[in-house]
Design a protein around this motif. Structure first.
Motif, PDB file in Angstrom:
ATOM      1  N   PRO A  95      -3.100  -7.141   7.639  1.00  0.00           N
ATOM      2  CA  PRO A  95      -2.030  -6.623   8.510  1.00  0.00           C
ATOM      3  C   PRO A  95      -0.620  -6.837   7.976  1.00  0.00           C
ATOM      4  CG  PRO A  95      -3.705  -7.721   9.822  1.00  0.00           C
ATOM      5  CD  PRO A  95      -4.058  -7.984   8.391  1.00  0.00           C
ATOM      6  N   THR A  96      -0.445  -7.864   7.124  1.00  0.00           N
ATOM      7  CA  THR A  96       0.896  -8.122   6.584  1.00  0.00           C
ATOM      8  C   THR A  96       1.239  -7.230   5.395  1.00  0.00           C
ATOM      9  OG1 THR A  96       0.041  -9.857   5.119  1.00  0.00           O
ATOM     10  CG2 THR A  96       0.784 -10.532   7.315  1.00  0.00           C
ATOM     11  N   THR A  97       0.283  -6.408   4.967  1.00  0.00           N
ATOM     12  CA  THR A  97       0.516  -5.522   3.821  1.00  0.00           C
ATOM     13  C   THR A  97       1.689  -4.589   4.104  1.00  0.00           C
ATOM     14  OG1 THR A  97      -1.821  -5.579   3.207  1.00  0.00           O
ATOM     15  CG2 THR A  97      -0.509  -3.752   2.349  1.00  0.00           C
ATOM     16  N   LEU A  98       2.569  -4.477   3.135  1.00  0.00           N
ATOM     17  CA  LEU A  98       3.783  -3.671   3.288  1.00  0.00           C
ATOM     18  C   LEU A  98       3.523  -2.232   2.850  1.00  0.00           C
ATOM     19  CD1 LEU A  98       6.800  -4.136   4.084  1.00  0.00           C
ATOM     20  CD2 LEU A  98       7.270  -4.319   1.630  1.00  0.00           C
ATOM     21  N   ILE A  99       3.919  -1.290   3.676  1.00  0.00           N
ATOM     22  CA  ILE A  99       3.798   0.128   3.334  1.00  0.00           C
ATOM     23  C   ILE A  99       5.033   0.528   2.535  1.00  0.00           C
ATOM     24  CG2 ILE A  99       3.559   2.473   4.233  1.00  0.00           C
ATOM     25  CD1 ILE A  99       2.463   1.199   6.831  1.00  0.00           C
ATOM     26  N   VAL A 101       0.860  -1.178   0.000  1.00  0.00           N
ATOM     27  CA  VAL A 101       0.000   0.000   0.000  1.00  0.00           C
ATOM     28  C   VAL A 101       0.898   1.230   0.000  1.00  0.00           C
ATOM     29  CG1 VAL A 101      -0.179   0.048   2.533  1.00  0.00           C
ATOM     30  CG2 VAL A 101      -1.898   1.214   1.145  1.00  0.00           C
ATOM     31  N   LYS A 102       0.527   2.216  -0.780  1.00  0.00           N
ATOM     32  CA  LYS A 102       1.350   3.418  -0.887  1.00  0.00           C
ATOM     33  C   LYS A 102       1.235   4.279   0.368  1.00  0.00           C
ATOM     34  CE  LYS A 102       1.807   4.123  -5.819  1.00  0.00           C
ATOM     35  NZ  LYS A 102       1.698   5.109  -6.897  1.00  0.00           N
ATOM     36  N   LEU A 103       2.326   4.952   0.671  1.00  0.00           N
ATOM     37  CA  LEU A 103       2.376   5.798   1.859  1.00  0.00           C
ATOM     38  C   LEU A 103       1.296   6.874   1.830  1.00  0.00           C
ATOM     39  CD1 LEU A 103       3.767   6.582   4.487  1.00  0.00           C
ATOM     40  CD2 LEU A 103       5.391   7.931   3.163  1.00  0.00           C
ATOM     41  N   GLY A 104       1.016   7.416   0.643  1.00  0.00           N
ATOM     42  CA  GLY A 104      -0.010   8.455   0.540  1.00  0.00           C
ATOM     43  C   GLY A 104      -1.364   7.987   1.029  1.00  0.00           C
ATOM     44  N   HIS A 105      -1.715   6.721   0.733  1.00  0.00           N
ATOM     45  CA  HIS A 105      -2.986   6.164   1.201  1.00  0.00           C
ATOM     46  C   HIS A 105      -2.981   6.030   2.726  1.00  0.00           C
ATOM     47  CE1 HIS A 105      -4.581   5.265  -2.768  1.00  0.00           C
ATOM     48  NE2 HIS A 105      -3.439   4.701  -3.103  1.00  0.00           N
ATOM     49  N   VAL A 106      -1.839   5.655   3.272  1.00  0.00           N
ATOM     50  CA  VAL A 106      -1.721   5.508   4.727  1.00  0.00           C
ATOM     51  C   VAL A 106      -1.921   6.857   5.411  1.00  0.00           C
ATOM     52  CG1 VAL A 106      -0.166   4.882   6.614  1.00  0.00           C
ATOM     53  CG2 VAL A 106      -0.199   3.511   4.520  1.00  0.00           C
ATOM     54  N   VAL A 107      -1.267   7.881   4.884  1.00  0.00           N
ATOM     55  CA  VAL A 107      -1.394   9.221   5.470  1.00  0.00           C
ATOM     56  C   VAL A 107      -2.840   9.695   5.388  1.00  0.00           C
ATOM     57  CG1 VAL A 107      -0.709  11.639   5.238  1.00  0.00           C
ATOM     58  CG2 VAL A 107       1.000   9.834   5.001  1.00  0.00           C
TER      59      VAL A 107
END
Length: 512
Positions: free
Chosen positions: A97-101, A4-10
């Motif tokens: 939960p194992t998805t890598l950022i 998952v891209k960092l932008g989505h996390v933010v």
């Protein structure tokens, strides 16, 4: 491993106001020592950096420090340990939960004339998480742009996914080439287009006015941008969104961009825009397969036949399907009783609403009628289920009917809604005047409703009626059009001319 891209996390992280107000505790919990943290927070405190930039830089440093071990689980564990439980729950919505950022490695410019990574993107946001399909169209756009200085016009009815297709294309080419420059401009009107180009010019640190204070003409702005970008020899894509009329000056702007070696991608509802001078890509409704994926991927334990029936009922229209999915999912999540809510229930209610609509004799096309039923159904549920918070959601939609649909700053929208609730329509006042009025109201019901702004805003996002991206709100033009039909506010009062709003927005927000 899924990523998952960092932008989505933010984006998910910033839905929790608690973590925004206590970013220092979040930084400490990450247990990293970002060398530029003090400078970054100083820029943030002085309003030189946005909230999204603050969190992006901090998390980018953490992700890089983890060296391939930054998973959703690890971040959520940190968040819960720091008692940011809501933020952790929001992050878990992004995947397993194992998805890598993943985040780009921080790079310092080799010299002062280089283009920073931030300047290689302007006004770029990721596609919606429910985006599916359109593989053939994405391949076709990519084929068109094998030739430099190409202009591609993507046309379709509102709500078919033109903008989301372009966002997905941008995401793909930036993943493939980190040097790719992409600038996204709003093209509703000539004034909005010029204002958007001016903002990017300023982002690059270039002048937008001459020595006498007179604004540079748009060709001068484009030439100045080009002069800074082209020596780096990076590919440059210009996206101009929502150009629904060929207004004066528009063809000349396109020519300036292509003469500057930029490729141009345009979205429009007008099928013959720049016809004969450009490559044309006409979007149709989603295929049966893609519409099925959109619904099936977003909902759990669904009946195959019900999914097919829902897609057929909604004409495979991307916007209608996405709205229906958001409604069904929210019903299932809102209470224990709602967990049994099924697609078949939605279909039954939709058909009942459709029969009821005949009484109102609204002159709508079949497509507009479908969108109207979907949006109206959602807003009715919010009003009836959420009490005063639901009233606030409706007030927000009333105001959003009348402003430019893209990139409305949350602070600015809050001021407009405050004035609407207080019965003081017009241009946004300075915050101090609003607060004076609120103080006079004391415990008045209007004052109480003002406290529900953030909750009402997030509720609209939950139902996919708006897109809340960091500190900006956007509403789909079709949702805006349909919501305006039932808005007493919109019917009786013109808030502020859209062009004038465009010019005042940035300045007005600085008075908060």
């Amino acid at each position: 491993m899924a990523t998952v891209k960092l932008g989505h996390v933010v984006n998910q992280l910033l839905q929790d106001s608690t973590i925004i107000s206590d970013y220092g505790r979040f930084y400490d919990a990450l247990d990293v020592r970002y060398p530029e943290y003090i400078q970054l927070t100083n820029r943030y405190k002085n309003a030189a950096a946005k909230t999204c930039e603050l969190f992006y830089e901090i998390l980018q440093y953490w992700v890089n420090a983890e060296k391939g071990n930054a998973t959703i689980f690890k971040l959520c564990d940190i968040l819960k340990g720091a008692e940011f439980v809501n933020a952790a729950d929001n992050i878990l919505k992004l995947g397993d939960p194992t998805t890598l950022i993943v985040a780009p490695t921080r790079q310092q410019p080799s010299n002062s004339t280089d283009i920073s990574q931030a300047d290689k993107s302007f006004n770029i946001t990721p596609p919606i998480r429910t985006f599916v399909g359109r593989e053939n169209e994405l391949v076709q756009v990519k084929e068109y742009f094998k030739e430099k200085r190409t202009c591609v016009v993507t046309s379709a009815m509102g709500g078919q996914g033109k903008t989301q297709l372009c966002k997905k294309f941008v995401e793909q080419i930036q993943d493939e080439n980190p040097s790719q420059i992409v600038t996204w401009f709003q093209g509703d009107t000539y004034d909005q287009l010029v204002a958007s180009i001016s903002q990017y010019t300023e982002q690059l640190g270039l002048q937008v006015k001459d020595s006498s204070g007179k604004p540079y003409p748009v060709d001068k702005l484009i030439n100045n941008i080009s002069a800074k970008l082209l020596p780096r020899k990076f590919p440059w894509l210009v996206v101009i969104d929502n150009v629904d009329s060929e207004y004066d000056g528009f063809p000349e702007v396109i020519e300036e961009f292509t003469d500057s070696s930029a490729s141009v991608l345009i979205t429009t509802r007008r099928a013959n825009l720049l016809h004969g001078e450009t490559e044309q890509l006409k979007l149709q409704s989603l295929s049966d397969e893609d519409a099925y994926k959109l619904v099936h991927n977003a909902l759990k334990n669904v009946d195959h036949a019900d999914v097919q029936l829902l897609c057929k009922l909604l004409g495979n229209h991307a916007l209608a399907c996405a709205q229906a999915v958001a409604y069904i999912r929210a019903q299932q999540n809102c209470s224990t009783a709602g967990k049994g809510y099924k697609i078949s229930d939605y279909i039954t209610e939709f058909n009942q609403d459709k029969a009821e609509l005949v009484k109102y004799k609204l002159k709508l096309s079949k497509y507009d009628e479908t969108i109207y039923l979907v949006v109206n159904k959602t807003m009715k549920f919010i009003r009836e289920a959420d009490g005063q918070q639901g009233e606030m959601s409706q007030k927000i939609m009333d105001v959003l009917c009348l402003v430019r649909p893209d990139g409305i700053m949350v602070e600015y929208l809050n001021k407009l809604v405050d004035q609407y609730v207080l019965g003081m329509l017009g241009r946004p006042m300075k915050l101090v005047k609003i607060l004076q009025k609120v103080d006079q109201l004391a415990e008045d019901d209007k004052y109480i409703r003002l406290k529900y702004f953030n909750a009402g805003l997030f509720r609209l996002q939950e139902f996919s009626l708006i897109n809340l991206d960091y500190e900006e709100v956007s509403v789909h033009r079709m949702v805006q059009k349909i919501a305006k039909i039932d808005s007493e506010y919109a019917a009786g009062y013109v808030l502020i001319p859209i062009v004038e709003l465009e010019k005042q927005q940035h300045q007005s927000c600085n008075t908060l």
